[in-house]
Motif scaffolding. Structure first.
Motif, mmCIF file in Angstrom:
data_model
loop_
_atom_site.group_PDB
_atom_site.id
_atom_site.type_symbol
_atom_site.label_atom_id
_atom_site.label_comp_id
_atom_site.label_asym_id
_atom_site.label_seq_id
_atom_site.Cartn_x
_atom_site.Cartn_y
_atom_site.Cartn_z
ATOM 1 N N ASP A 1 0.846 -1.201 0.000
ATOM 2 C CA ASP A 1 0.000 0.000 0.000
ATOM 3 C C ASP A 1 0.879 1.248 0.000
ATOM 4 N N ALA A 2 1.889 1.247 -0.861
ATOM 5 C CA ALA A 2 2.834 2.358 -0.931
ATOM 6 C C ALA A 2 2.141 3.659 -1.349
ATOM 7 N N PHE A 3 2.849 4.756 -1.165
ATOM 8 C CA PHE A 3 2.355 6.052 -1.622
ATOM 9 C C PHE A 3 2.131 6.018 -3.137
ATOM 10 N N LEU A 4 1.180 6.800 -3.606
ATOM 11 C CA LEU A 4 0.833 6.785 -5.027
ATOM 12 C C LEU A 4 1.844 7.538 -5.878
ATOM 13 N N GLU A 5 2.465 8.586 -5.331
ATOM 14 C CA GLU A 5 3.425 9.386 -6.077
ATOM 15 C C GLU A 5 4.723 9.476 -5.299
ATOM 16 N N PRO A 6 5.862 9.667 -5.990
ATOM 17 C CA PRO A 6 7.146 9.750 -5.290
ATOM 18 C C PRO A 6 7.161 10.855 -4.242
ATOM 19 N N LEU A 7 7.999 10.678 -3.217
ATOM 20 C CA LEU A 7 8.149 11.647 -2.134
ATOM 21 C C LEU A 7 9.512 12.331 -2.235
ATOM 22 N N GLN B 1 -0.750 12.987 0.590
ATOM 23 C CA GLN B 1 -1.313 12.543 -0.675
ATOM 24 C C GLN B 1 -2.768 12.221 -0.404
ATOM 25 N N GLY B 2 -3.643 13.106 -0.847
ATOM 26 C CA GLY B 2 -5.040 13.017 -0.443
ATOM 27 C C GLY B 2 -5.135 13.263 1.051
ATOM 28 N N GLU B 3 -5.753 12.339 1.761
ATOM 29 C CA GLU B 3 -5.890 12.480 3.212
ATOM 30 C C GLU B 3 -4.754 11.812 3.982
ATOM 31 N N LEU B 4 -3.810 11.193 3.275
ATOM 32 C CA LEU B 4 -2.790 10.373 3.937
ATOM 33 C C LEU B 4 -1.472 11.129 4.074
ATOM 34 N N PRO B 5 -0.939 11.230 5.313
ATOM 35 C CA PRO B 5 0.357 11.874 5.518
ATOM 36 C C PRO B 5 1.505 10.862 5.496
ATOM 37 N N PHE B 6 2.576 11.208 4.788
ATOM 38 C CA PHE B 6 3.810 10.429 4.792
ATOM 39 C C PHE B 6 4.927 11.360 5.245
#
Length: 272
Positions: free
Chosen positions: A125-131, A140-145
Protein backbone atom coordinates in the motif's frame (compact mmCIF):
# COMPACT_ATOMS: atom_id res chain seq x y z
CA UNK A 1 11.11 -1.49 -27.17
CA UNK A 2 11.41 -1.85 -23.37
CA UNK A 3 9.78 1.54 -22.86
CA UNK A 4 6.92 0.78 -25.26
CA UNK A 5 6.30 -2.61 -23.64
CA UNK A 6 6.05 -1.11 -20.14
CA UNK A 7 3.87 1.78 -21.30
CA UNK A 8 1.52 -0.69 -22.96
CA UNK A 9 1.33 -2.68 -19.72
CA UNK A 10 0.45 0.50 -17.81
CA UNK A 11 -2.04 1.62 -20.49
CA UNK A 12 -0.09 4.87 -20.44
CA UNK A 13 -0.85 7.31 -23.28
CA UNK A 14 0.62 10.59 -22.02
CA UNK A 15 3.80 12.20 -23.43
CA UNK A 16 7.05 10.87 -21.95
CA UNK A 17 9.58 13.42 -20.75
CA UNK A 18 12.15 13.13 -17.92
CA UNK A 19 10.28 15.67 -15.79
CA UNK A 20 8.41 15.66 -12.48
CA UNK A 21 4.96 15.40 -14.07
CA UNK A 22 5.93 12.26 -15.98
CA UNK A 23 7.64 10.76 -12.92
CA UNK A 24 4.51 11.26 -10.83
CA UNK A 25 2.23 9.94 -13.56
CA UNK A 26 4.29 6.81 -14.21
CA UNK A 27 4.54 6.01 -10.50
CA UNK A 28 0.79 6.47 -10.08
CA UNK A 29 0.05 4.38 -13.18
CA UNK A 30 2.22 1.56 -11.82
CA UNK A 31 0.36 1.57 -8.51
CA UNK A 32 -2.97 1.45 -10.37
CA UNK A 33 -2.02 -1.26 -12.84
CA UNK A 34 0.55 -3.59 -11.23
CA UNK A 35 -0.21 -5.65 -8.10
CA UNK A 36 2.17 -6.64 -5.33
CA UNK A 37 2.00 -10.46 -5.13
CA UNK A 38 4.03 -13.51 -4.15
CA UNK A 39 2.35 -16.29 -6.15
CA UNK A 40 5.57 -17.44 -7.83
CA UNK A 41 7.14 -18.00 -4.40
CA UNK A 42 4.08 -19.98 -3.36
CA UNK A 43 4.66 -22.27 -6.33
CA UNK A 44 8.37 -22.65 -5.66
CA UNK A 45 9.32 -20.85 -8.86
CA UNK A 46 12.76 -19.26 -9.08
CA UNK A 47 12.58 -15.47 -8.93
CA UNK A 48 14.97 -13.77 -11.31
CA UNK A 49 15.97 -10.12 -11.03
CA UNK A 50 17.92 -9.59 -14.24
CA UNK A 51 16.45 -7.07 -16.75
CA UNK A 52 15.36 -9.68 -19.28
CA UNK A 53 13.43 -11.73 -16.72
CA UNK A 54 11.80 -8.66 -15.18
CA UNK A 55 10.77 -7.28 -18.55
CA UNK A 56 9.28 -10.65 -19.51
CA UNK A 57 7.35 -11.05 -16.25
CA UNK A 58 5.93 -7.55 -16.12
CA UNK A 59 5.27 -6.86 -19.81
CA UNK A 60 4.70 -10.14 -21.68
CA UNK A 61 3.21 -12.11 -18.75
CA UNK A 62 1.65 -8.95 -17.23
CA UNK A 63 2.28 -10.07 -13.67
CA UNK A 64 3.11 -8.32 -10.41
CA UNK A 65 5.74 -9.39 -7.92
CA UNK A 66 7.69 -8.84 -4.72
CA UNK A 67 9.39 -5.57 -3.78
CA UNK A 68 12.67 -6.59 -5.44
CA UNK A 69 10.83 -7.34 -8.67
CA UNK A 70 8.44 -4.39 -8.53
CA UNK A 71 11.09 -1.75 -7.94
CA UNK A 72 13.63 -3.50 -10.16
CA UNK A 73 11.16 -3.40 -13.04
CA UNK A 74 10.11 0.17 -12.27
CA UNK A 75 13.78 1.18 -12.45
CA UNK A 76 13.95 -0.30 -15.96
CA UNK A 77 10.91 1.71 -17.03
CA UNK A 78 12.13 4.99 -15.53
CA UNK A 79 15.61 4.62 -17.00
CA UNK A 80 14.12 3.85 -20.41
CA UNK A 81 12.08 7.05 -20.04
CA UNK A 82 15.28 9.06 -19.45
CA UNK A 83 15.34 9.36 -15.66
CA UNK A 84 18.47 9.18 -13.49
CA UNK A 85 17.58 6.25 -11.18
CA UNK A 86 19.55 4.68 -8.32
CA UNK A 87 18.51 1.38 -6.73
CA UNK A 88 19.17 1.46 -2.98
CA UNK A 89 19.05 -1.00 -0.10
CA UNK A 90 16.16 -0.56 2.31
CA UNK A 91 14.90 -2.00 5.60
CA UNK A 92 11.19 -2.31 6.34
CA UNK A 93 10.49 -2.09 10.10
CA UNK A 94 14.11 -1.48 11.07
CA UNK A 95 12.73 1.08 13.56
CA UNK A 96 11.26 -1.74 15.68
CA UNK A 97 13.15 -4.89 14.61
CA UNK A 98 16.72 -3.66 14.27
CA UNK A 99 19.68 -3.89 11.92
CA UNK A 100 18.85 -7.38 10.67
CA UNK A 101 16.11 -5.85 8.52
CA UNK A 102 18.58 -4.32 6.07
CA UNK A 103 18.13 -5.82 2.63
CA UNK A 104 14.55 -7.02 3.12
CA UNK A 105 13.51 -4.32 0.65
CA UNK A 106 14.87 -2.12 -2.13
CA UNK A 107 13.74 1.34 -3.16
CA UNK A 108 14.56 3.85 -5.91
CA UNK A 109 16.04 7.33 -5.76
CA UNK A 110 15.38 9.56 -8.76
CA UNK A 111 17.54 12.67 -9.22
CA UNK A 112 15.66 15.36 -11.08
CA UNK A 113 16.39 19.08 -11.45
CA UNK A 114 18.58 19.24 -8.35
CA UNK A 115 16.19 17.30 -6.09
CA UNK A 116 16.03 13.62 -5.14
CA UNK A 117 12.74 11.73 -5.07
CA UNK A 118 11.89 8.42 -3.37
CA UNK A 119 10.02 6.07 -5.69
CA UNK A 120 8.72 2.82 -4.22
CA UNK A 121 5.99 0.53 -5.51
CA UNK A 122 7.28 -2.48 -3.57
CA UNK A 123 5.23 -1.91 -0.41
CA UNK A 124 1.74 -3.25 -0.95
CA UNK A 125 0.00 0.00 0.00
CA UNK A 126 2.83 2.36 -0.93
CA UNK A 127 2.36 6.05 -1.62
CA UNK A 128 0.83 6.78 -5.03
CA UNK A 129 3.42 9.39 -6.08
CA UNK A 130 7.15 9.75 -5.29
CA UNK A 131 8.15 11.65 -2.13
CA UNK A 132 10.90 14.28 -1.96
CA UNK A 133 13.94 13.08 -0.04
CA UNK A 134 14.05 15.93 2.47
CA UNK A 135 12.76 16.25 6.01
CA UNK A 136 9.06 16.93 6.11
CA UNK A 137 5.51 15.59 6.00
CA UNK A 138 3.88 15.18 2.60
CA UNK A 139 0.18 14.55 2.15
CA UNK A 140 -1.31 12.54 -0.68
CA UNK A 141 -5.04 13.02 -0.44
CA UNK A 142 -5.89 12.48 3.21
CA UNK A 143 -2.79 10.37 3.94
CA UNK A 144 0.36 11.87 5.52
CA UNK A 145 3.81 10.43 4.79
CA UNK A 146 6.90 11.71 6.61
CA UNK A 147 10.51 11.67 5.47
CA UNK A 148 13.19 11.89 8.17
CA UNK A 149 16.96 12.06 7.80
CA UNK A 150 18.62 9.68 10.27
CA UNK A 151 22.24 10.41 9.34
CA UNK A 152 24.29 11.50 6.34
CA UNK A 153 23.43 8.42 4.29
CA UNK A 154 20.27 7.03 5.90
CA UNK A 155 16.67 8.17 5.72
CA UNK A 156 13.36 6.91 7.08
CA UNK A 157 9.98 6.95 5.37
CA UNK A 158 7.18 6.97 7.95
CA UNK A 159 4.09 5.33 6.48
CA UNK A 160 0.67 6.85 7.06
CA UNK A 161 -0.99 5.75 10.34
CA UNK A 162 -3.16 3.08 8.70
CA UNK A 163 -0.39 1.62 6.56
CA UNK A 164 0.63 -2.03 6.55
CA UNK A 165 4.10 -1.17 7.87
CA UNK A 166 5.16 1.56 10.26
CA UNK A 167 8.29 2.71 8.44
CA UNK A 168 10.96 1.88 5.91
CA UNK A 169 14.59 3.04 6.12
CA UNK A 170 16.81 3.42 3.09
CA UNK A 171 20.46 4.18 2.38
CA UNK A 172 21.69 6.32 -0.49
CA UNK A 173 24.57 4.09 -1.68
CA UNK A 174 23.83 2.61 -5.14
CA UNK A 175 23.06 -1.09 -5.48
CA UNK A 176 21.78 -3.40 -8.22
CA UNK A 177 18.61 -5.47 -8.04
CA UNK A 178 20.50 -8.64 -9.00
CA UNK A 179 22.58 -8.34 -5.79
CA UNK A 180 19.50 -9.37 -3.80
CA UNK A 181 18.62 -12.49 -5.81
CA UNK A 182 20.32 -14.86 -3.35
CA UNK A 183 18.65 -13.50 -0.22
CA UNK A 184 16.65 -15.88 1.98
CA UNK A 185 13.60 -13.65 1.52
CA UNK A 186 13.53 -14.82 -2.09
CA UNK A 187 14.95 -18.35 -1.92
CA UNK A 188 13.65 -19.84 1.33
CA UNK A 189 10.16 -21.40 1.54
CA UNK A 190 10.14 -20.38 5.21
CA UNK A 191 10.80 -16.69 4.56
CA UNK A 192 8.23 -14.07 5.62
CA UNK A 193 7.56 -13.43 1.93
CA UNK A 194 6.56 -17.05 1.34
CA UNK A 195 4.63 -18.12 4.45
CA UNK A 196 1.28 -16.73 3.32
CA UNK A 197 -0.11 -16.12 -0.15
CA UNK A 198 -0.32 -12.36 -0.53
CA UNK A 199 -1.69 -9.97 -3.11
CA UNK A 200 -2.21 -6.24 -2.69
CA UNK A 201 -3.39 -3.68 -5.19
CA UNK A 202 -4.70 -0.13 -5.39
CA UNK A 203 -7.96 -0.47 -7.28
CA UNK A 204 -10.84 1.94 -7.83
CA UNK A 205 -9.50 4.41 -5.27
CA UNK A 206 -8.97 1.93 -2.45
CA UNK A 207 -6.56 -0.78 -1.36
CA UNK A 208 -7.38 -4.44 -1.91
CA UNK A 209 -5.49 -7.01 0.14
CA UNK A 210 -5.59 -10.80 -0.08
CA UNK A 211 -4.01 -12.95 2.66
CA UNK A 212 -4.50 -16.65 1.97
CA UNK A 213 -8.32 -16.84 1.73
CA UNK A 214 -9.16 -13.53 3.40
CA UNK A 215 -9.99 -10.62 1.09
CA UNK A 216 -9.95 -7.18 2.66
CA UNK A 217 -11.18 -4.05 0.95
CA UNK A 218 -10.17 -0.50 1.77
CA UNK A 219 -13.48 0.18 3.50
CA UNK A 220 -12.67 -2.50 6.09
CA UNK A 221 -14.93 -5.17 4.62
CA UNK A 222 -13.51 -8.70 4.99
CA UNK A 223 -14.60 -11.74 3.05
CA UNK A 224 -13.43 -15.37 3.13
CA UNK A 225 -13.05 -17.00 -0.28
CA UNK A 226 -14.89 -20.32 -0.45
CA UNK A 227 -14.06 -21.92 -3.80
CA UNK A 228 -11.41 -22.30 -6.46
CA UNK A 229 -13.56 -20.37 -8.94
CA UNK A 230 -13.92 -17.48 -6.50
CA UNK A 231 -10.16 -17.55 -5.90
CA UNK A 232 -9.46 -17.32 -9.64
CA UNK A 233 -11.95 -14.47 -10.03
CA UNK A 234 -10.34 -12.61 -7.12
CA UNK A 235 -6.91 -12.92 -8.74
CA UNK A 236 -8.38 -11.34 -11.87
CA UNK A 237 -9.73 -8.49 -9.73
CA UNK A 238 -6.14 -7.94 -8.58
CA UNK A 239 -5.05 -7.85 -12.25
CA UNK A 240 -3.19 -11.14 -11.85
CA UNK A 241 -3.69 -13.13 -15.08
CA UNK A 242 -4.71 -16.64 -14.13
CA UNK A 243 -3.68 -17.67 -17.66
CA UNK A 244 -0.07 -17.51 -16.43
CA UNK A 245 -0.77 -20.62 -14.34
CA UNK A 246 -1.77 -24.07 -15.42
CA UNK A 247 -4.93 -25.60 -13.94
CA UNK A 248 -2.83 -27.80 -11.63
CA UNK A 249 -0.83 -24.79 -10.40
CA UNK A 250 -3.97 -22.81 -9.68
CA UNK A 251 -5.40 -25.73 -7.74
CA UNK A 252 -2.10 -26.06 -5.83
CA UNK A 253 -2.24 -22.38 -4.87
CA UNK A 254 -5.82 -22.74 -3.65
CA UNK A 255 -4.92 -25.86 -1.67
CA UNK A 256 -1.99 -24.06 0.01
CA UNK A 257 -4.26 -21.28 1.18
CA UNK A 258 -6.37 -23.75 3.19
CA UNK A 259 -3.60 -24.49 5.68
CA UNK A 260 -2.51 -20.85 5.74
CA UNK A 261 -6.06 -19.72 6.46
CA UNK A 262 -6.48 -22.28 9.25
CA UNK A 263 -3.19 -21.16 10.80
CA UNK A 264 -4.37 -17.55 10.67
CA UNK A 265 -7.67 -18.45 12.35
CA UNK A 266 -5.80 -20.40 15.04
CA UNK A 267 -3.52 -17.45 15.71
CA UNK A 268 -6.55 -15.18 16.06
CA UNK A 269 -8.17 -17.60 18.50
CA UNK A 270 -5.01 -17.74 20.63
CA UNK A 271 -4.87 -13.95 20.78
CA UNK A 272 -8.54 -13.64 21.76
Amino acid sequence: MTLDAFLDRLEYREPIRPDLTTLRNLHRAWRFRVPYENLDLQLGRTLLLDPEALTDKFTRRRRGGLCYEMNGALALLLRAAGFDVTIVEAAVLRSTRGEGQWGNHIALLVDLDGETWLADTGIGDAFLEPLPVRDGTYRQGELPFRIERLDGETWRMHHHPGGTVESCDFRTAPREATEFAERDEIRSPDSPFARVLVAQHHRDGRELALRARTLKRGDGERHTLSSLDEFAETLREFRIPVEDFGAAELEALWAKTEGQHEAWLSMGARRA
